[in-house]
Enzyme design. Structure first.
Site, short mmCIF file in Angstrom:
data_model
loop_
_atom_site.label_atom_id
_atom_site.label_comp_id
_atom_site.label_asym_id
_atom_site.label_seq_id
_atom_site.Cartn_x
_atom_site.Cartn_y
_atom_site.Cartn_z
CB THR A 336 -0.93 -0.05 1.23
OG1 THR A 336 -1.84 1.01 1.19
CG2 THR A 336 -0.14 0.04 2.52
N GLY A 418 2.23 -2.41 4.85
CA GLY A 418 2.75 -3.63 5.44
C GLY A 418 1.78 -4.57 6.09
N GLY A 419 0.45 -4.42 5.89
CA GLY A 419 -0.49 -5.39 6.43
C GLY A 419 -0.38 -5.50 7.93
#
Length: 523
Positions: A336, A418-419
């Protein structure tokens, strides 16, 4: 590079997007307008990390006013895909609508009604349209992720037509054009963001998705609405940390800080063993609670007050050990972008926009050039889980832009991709800014730990970057933590950015992560 200004800063993960935002500020635009121009540019020049077919979440703030959140999160289609919550790529994963463009609409409204915005959509989207038409050099990041996953992505409907060059390697620096995306952006510039969801363009998007095998329909697109929300906040030291409510993991980012706030972190001791132990245990507890409870609150109550109260609901935050967070939900990936802007009037924007995985689902919506995200993969495959798939439901969402305020004044905006790593990176950044008094670049460059898999490493242990103190690494190993040493400045620990403002508002410092290709520039 550490950027400094007395008036305004823009930071993004791509220099072209940073320059697009800065040009808006130079033209007299505000932070929202600059963020919109930067976000649109990123959809073109960073297409593996964000796009019109994804989601976006915003934090907006000005001194003396309460921060405002925007959730641009698409909902599940009414029709259930055959393998909901199981498919990671392809049409079955392209099973939620995309909320980013509608979030632009709400942000633009705030700009026009409350932030003295004057620029129209052609002015904001024009630079991105021109870049898509004329072409741009492929970034190192785009080239890396395309090579890494091309065997999965190339078979997806419409993908090769945009990203594959017959007889030519996709190398960093190669020129890429996106004519169809340019036309779509031009349509939005002329007709407004709702044209993405209603009207001829929306019909073409829905037709393209249906032809690819997605269950998203024109009715689903029309029902998509971004929403204004009140951000969550927790005390941290002598200020307040803000993030977004469920279904985002903003509550997880704040829970980590809430747990850390119980302990003193002496500045003089720096990144010692105790600091990393506190981080690891707070992260483990917060991720465990997230995996158990966080979901769409319109479908399932989320115990936010308890999560940010005196004790973590999952427990276990006060003892070391080799256990990992409760993994009822698979680890969430997340490729993202974070955009941060502070304008001369003191307006601040913390924005995250995403396709979820790199290149999202890989599905392109017909002839529109719009790459669709795979946020449907964020639903839990476990029947009865709070985050299980349901029609019109929003999945547990990784996007969590952050802001720190002191005495009613914004002192820092920050964020990361980074989730699962987003809330972890945010904790590293704020503790180093606030507890250690570091400037943004130093705070971003310091070694990080990461609990669980990253989008670069599927192992479940605890990663620590190799430039951490060797004595600390040995201590953590002796305590029984499953330590895995990764490279210094490892992109898998998050690619973040930050802007800080001093107490008087006269000095701004900013940087983008040295783990990334990003750039921060100021007026």
């Amino acid at each position: 590079m550490l950027a400094q200004s007395h008036t305004a800063l823009v930071t993004t993960p791509h220099p072209d997007a940073t320059r697009a935002g800065l040009a808006i500020l130079r033209a007299g635009g505000n932070a929202i307008e600059a963020a919109l121009a930067a976000a649109a540019m990123l959809c073109v020049v960073y297409p593996h990390m964000t796009g019109l077919g994804g989601d976006a979440c915003w934090l907006l703030a000005r001194d003396g006013r309460e921060p405002l959140g925007i959730l641009g999160i698409g909902q599940a289609a009414i029709a259930r895909p055959s393998d909901a919550g199981l498919a990671m790529r392809g049409p079955a994963a392209a099973s939620t609508t995309a909320g980013a463009v509608d979030s632009w609409r709400l942000a633009y409204r705030v700009s026009q009604e409350s932030w003295a915005g004057t620029l129209d959509w052609p002015a904001l989207l024009g630079p991105a349209i021109a870049r898509a038409e004329q072409g741009y050099p492929v970034s190192q990041s785009q080239a890396f992720w395309y090579k890494t996953h091309r065997n999965i992505l190339d078979p997806q409907p419409g993908f090769k037509d945009i990203f594959d060059r017959p007889g030519e390697q996709c190398e960093a620096g190669c020129r890429q054009t996106q004519g169809a995306l340019a036309a779509t952006l031009a349509h939005i510039a002329e007709h407004g963001p709702r044209s993405f969801y209603e009207g001829p363009l929306a019909a073409r998007i829905a037709t393209g998705l249906r032809a690819a095998g997605s269950t998203v329909t024109d009715t689903d697109l029309k029902a998509t609405r971004a929403a204004y929300v009140t951000p969550l906040a927790v005390p941290y030291r002598d200020g307040e940390a803000f993030n977004l409510p469920p279904p985002t993991q903003g509550v997880t980012a704040l829970q980590i800080l809430h747990l850390l706030n119980r302990f003193d972190i002496p500045r003089a001791r720096g990144d010692d063993t105790r600091f990393y132990v506190l981080l690891i245990e707070a992260i483990k507890a917060a991720l465990a609670d997230r995996n158990r409870f966080v979901a769409d609150p319109a479908f399932t109550p989320v115990p936010v007050p308890a999560m940010l109260g005196k004790a973590s609901l999952a427990g276990g935050h006060a003892s070391t050990g080799t256990d990992s967070p409760d993994t009822e939900h698979a680890a969430l990936s997340g490729d993202t972008v974070w955009v941060g802007v502070r304008d001369p009037a003191g307006g601040c924007v913390s924005l995250i926009q995403s396709l979820f995985f790199d290149f999202g689902s890989g599905v392109v919506a017909g002839d529109t050039g719009v790459l669709w995200h795979n946020r449907g993969a964020a639903f839990s495959p476990i029947a009865g889980h709070p985050n299980a798939w349901a029609p019109a439901k929003r999945p547990l969402h990784t996007l969590s832009p952050a802001l720190y305020r002191k005495n009613g004044k914004v002192r820092a905006i920050y964020g990361s991709q980074g989730g699962d790593g987003q809330p972890q990176a945010l904790a590293h950044i704020l503790t180093r800014l606030v507890d250690f008094g570091m400037d943004p670049l130093t705070a971003l460059a310091r070694p990080r730990v990461h609990v669980g898999p990253t989008f670069l490493d599927s192992r479940k242990g605890i990663k620590i970057e190799s430039d951490a103190d060797i004595a600390v690494i040995r201590d953590l190993q002796q305590f029984g933590y499953p330590i895995e040493i990764v490279s210094a400045l490892n992109p898998g620990t998050g690619q973040a950015g930050a802007i800080t403002v001093n107490a008087s508002g006269s000095l701004l410092l900013g940087a983008h992560d040295p783990r990334s290709e990003g750039l921060c520039l100021g007026l």
